[in-house]
Design a protein around this motif. Structure first.
Motif, mmCIF file in Angstrom:
data_model
loop_
_atom_site.group_PDB
_atom_site.id
_atom_site.type_symbol
_atom_site.label_atom_id
_atom_site.label_comp_id
_atom_site.label_asym_id
_atom_site.label_seq_id
_atom_site.Cartn_x
_atom_site.Cartn_y
_atom_site.Cartn_z
ATOM 1 N N THR A 1 -10.702 -7.664 0.291
ATOM 2 C CA THR A 1 -9.651 -6.814 0.869
ATOM 3 C C THR A 1 -8.333 -7.569 1.018
ATOM 4 O O THR A 1 -7.363 -7.018 1.515
ATOM 5 C CB THR A 1 -10.061 -6.296 2.278
ATOM 6 O OG1 THR A 1 -10.340 -7.420 3.103
ATOM 7 C CG2 THR A 1 -11.256 -5.376 2.228
ATOM 8 N N ASP B 1 0.829 -1.204 0.000
ATOM 9 C CA ASP B 1 0.000 0.000 0.000
ATOM 10 C C ASP B 1 0.866 1.259 0.000
ATOM 11 O O ASP B 1 1.831 1.351 0.770
ATOM 12 C CB ASP B 1 -0.889 0.033 1.251
ATOM 13 C CG ASP B 1 -1.950 -1.059 1.218
ATOM 14 O OD1 ASP B 1 -2.415 -1.387 0.111
ATOM 15 O OD2 ASP B 1 -2.311 -1.563 2.295
ATOM 16 N N GLN C 1 3.079 -7.719 0.751
ATOM 17 C CA GLN C 1 2.856 -9.101 0.362
ATOM 18 C C GLN C 1 3.617 -9.318 -0.940
ATOM 19 O O GLN C 1 3.940 -8.354 -1.638
ATOM 20 C CB GLN C 1 1.357 -9.340 0.149
ATOM 21 C CG GLN C 1 0.570 -9.182 1.449
ATOM 22 C CD GLN C 1 -0.930 -9.321 1.304
ATOM 23 O OE1 GLN C 1 -1.467 -9.320 0.192
ATOM 24 N NE2 GLN C 1 -1.620 -9.417 2.432
ATOM 25 N N SER D 1 -3.429 -9.049 9.032
ATOM 26 C CA SER D 1 -2.694 -9.127 7.772
ATOM 27 C C SER D 1 -2.244 -7.725 7.391
ATOM 28 O O SER D 1 -3.049 -6.799 7.333
ATOM 29 C CB SER D 1 -3.603 -9.707 6.688
ATOM 30 O OG SER D 1 -2.964 -9.628 5.447
ATOM 31 N N ARG E 1 1.732 2.994 3.466
ATOM 32 C CA ARG E 1 2.516 2.328 4.517
ATOM 33 C C ARG E 1 3.977 2.723 4.265
ATOM 34 O O ARG E 1 4.717 2.001 3.601
ATOM 35 C CB ARG E 1 2.342 0.810 4.449
ATOM 36 C CG ARG E 1 0.908 0.347 4.691
ATOM 37 C CD ARG E 1 0.857 -1.180 4.632
ATOM 38 N NE ARG E 1 -0.500 -1.680 4.590
ATOM 39 C CZ ARG E 1 -1.121 -2.253 5.626
ATOM 40 N NH1 ARG E 1 -0.528 -2.369 6.783
ATOM 41 N NH2 ARG E 1 -2.339 -2.719 5.482
HETATM 42 O O1 LIG Z 1 -5.422 -4.907 5.188
HETATM 43 C C1 LIG Z 1 -4.840 -5.270 4.196
HETATM 44 C C2 LIG Z 1 -4.148 -6.561 4.141
HETATM 45 O O2 LIG Z 1 -4.791 -7.397 3.290
HETATM 46 C C3 LIG Z 1 -4.667 -4.456 3.007
HETATM 47 O O3 LIG Z 1 -3.477 -3.810 3.238
HETATM 48 C C4 LIG Z 1 -5.638 -3.426 2.660
HETATM 49 O O4 LIG Z 1 -5.185 -2.198 3.137
HETATM 50 C C5 LIG Z 1 -6.997 -3.596 3.074
HETATM 51 O O5 LIG Z 1 -7.724 -2.726 2.285
HETATM 52 P P1 LIG Z 1 -8.821 -1.758 2.814
HETATM 53 O O6 LIG Z 1 -8.254 -1.023 3.990
HETATM 54 O O7 LIG Z 1 -9.047 -0.915 1.610
HETATM 55 O O8 LIG Z 1 -10.008 -2.550 3.192
#
Ligand SMILES: O=C(CO)[C@H](O)[C@H](O)COP(=O)(O)O
Ligand SMILES: Nc1ccn([C@@H]2O[C@H](COP(=O)(O)OP(=O)(O)OP(=O)(O)O)[C@@H](O)[C@H]2O)c(=O)n1
Length: 430
Positions: free
Chosen positions: A236, A154, A213, A209, A157
């Protein structure tokens, strides 16, 4: 697909319609714990950084990846963290059409390298898919190489280190998919439809999580090609797609606490505090002589012994050397010790190297100039002359976001220990 950097500065456009996915209307560095030369062990590695969200939870008009932390857009820190890793060949950033120009200007202003831009999608999964398509070599006119392993991280981060990237990539190479995890901070509960507790999860058995990744490119690309619109709209978790559509059980890798995602407004303050802490943890002592017995080297030794939690590095900056460029990538505090010569040449050289780097663009660089004299030999007029040029230099440097302070040190030629040195005059400018 577009390649940065390009054109004129622009501010990111505001997100006017809420959360896109919800249908509402933004080195040379140390080799890590995993050891050995990574390039030879992992093949081609690329990264996709989704940066097309609007940061609804942050509740400000500017999408959070473009919010400023210490005067610099958040995404620029993440890009810097990724591009420091020399074995990541291409970095694809997905950005909405309306913020493309702003992203290009960030790339240009902060000198980001190896970045390509792709159009973001309406949800995070769609944005990631677009980034993967850009890497898949089946895009007309695309100059990117289809990698063996792709990192997904992301854009919000910013504190990702090479060590965790390498551990995740090596695990992905072996298992097809891998992701960083952290212990849960709070217990996860499942509410029933009427808002009562249905059940709670055993916190010790579950993990959060996080990112980064990494995946075999073919695995995650196939998973995105096969997945449903429902997955693309509401999913997600990329690791879940690899499991569901390619039967790859991701290896979970223990991550560091700083991998958290900037989500709420207070996270910007936390990010700022973390950046300040990071930049205050390294001092580089710059000396103008290779003489190991010189006061500069003695000072370095004293600092190393006294400041246990601070990394003290040193470099020689004399008329011949030019290797200081290697030191300035991460360091924001310099102690420049002028021994022997009373000229400002080395200090000026340091200042011009700093000026040419993008360092002072990001946050203030602190330079303490220590000028060593034997006060019993040097006449008062010469001392005054030095004070004047240090003051002038400090004024010039301040305009370039370098905060220069000067210290004149009484250092007699027969002095062999830094404790013999007496600070006689100090002038702080800035
Ligand atoms: O949490 C996560 C791990 O898979 C991802 O980093 C992601 O940020 C989740 O997306 P969102 O916050 O848009 O729901
Ligand atoms: N359509 C989208 C939505 C999100 N992202 C990116 O995915 C990352 C993680 O998503 P998240 O933290 O949820 O970001 P936002 O969707 O912007 O935030 P919010 O959920 O609060 O609206 C961010 O870098 C974000 O820019 C993206 O590329 N495209």
């Amino acid at each position: 697909m577009e390649s940065g950097p390009c054109s004129r500065p622009a501010e990111p456009r505001h997100c006017v319609s809420g959360r896109a996915g919800a249908g509402l209307a933004f080195p040379a560095f140390p080799l890590s714990a995993a050891g050995a030369e990574p390039g030879s062990r992992i093949g081609t590695v690329a990264a996709v950084l989704p940066a097309g969200g609007c940061g609804e939870r942050m509740g400000v008009r500017t999408p959070k990846q473009f919010c400023r932390v210490l005067e610099r857009p958040l995404i620029s820190y993440t890009l810097q963290a990724m591009e420091r890793v020399c074995w990541i060949k291409d970095i694809v950033v997905t950005v909405t059409g309306e913020n493309m120009e702003a992203m290009r200007s960030i790339i240009q202003r902060y000198g980001h390298k190896r970045i390509s831009l792709a159009e973001a999608g309406a949800t995070r999964h769609r944005s990631i898919f677009n980034g993967l398509k850009a890497l898949a070599e089946d895009q007309p006119g695309c100059e990117l190489t289809r990698p063996e392993v792709v990192i997904i991280h992301d854009a919000v981060r910013p504190f990702v280190e090479e060590d965790i990237l390498l551990r995740v990539v090596l695990a992905a190479k072996e298992h097809g998919a891998a992701g960083a995890i952290r212990p849960l901070v709070s217990t996860v509960v499942s509410p029933s439809a009427d808002g009562h507790l249905d059940h709670s999860l055993d916190r010790a058995k579950h993990r959060a999580s996080e990112m980064p990744q990494a995946f075999h490119f073919d695995v995650i690309y196939e998973a995105y090609q096969k997945c449903s619109d429902f997955d693309l709209e509401f999913g997600t978790e990329c690791l879940q797609l690899a499991l569901k559509y390619c039967h790859r059980k991701a290896k979970l890798v223990e991550g560091t606490p700083d991998l958290w995602k900037v989500t709420y407004k207070q996270d910007l303050c936390a990010a700022e505090a973390m950046i300040k802490e990071k930049i205050s943890q390294e001092i580089c002592v710059v000396v103008n002589t290779k003489d190991e017995e010189s006061v500069g080297h003695l000072l370095e030794e004293v600092l190393r012994n006294e400041l246990n939690c601070i990394k003290v590095t040193s470099t020689v900056l004399d008329r011949t050397s030019g290797d200081i460029e290697n030191f300035i990538d991460q360091c924001y505090s310099f102690i420049c010790v002028n021994v022997v010569s009373s000229e400002s040449r080395e200090t000026r050289k340091l200042l011009s190297i700093l000026e040419e780097s993008s360092l002072p663009l990001l946050y203030p660089v602190v330079v303490v100039l220590v000028h060593c004299f034997d006060f019993t030999v040097v006449p008062l007029a010469q001392k005054m002359e030095n004070l004047v040029w240090i003051r002038e230099l400090a004024k010039e440097a301040k305009g370039r976001n370098v905060l220069l302070s000067g210290v004149l040190l009484n250092h007699s030629q027969d002095c062999c220990c830094s404790s013999d040195c007496q600070v006689k005059a100090q002038m702080l400018c800035g």
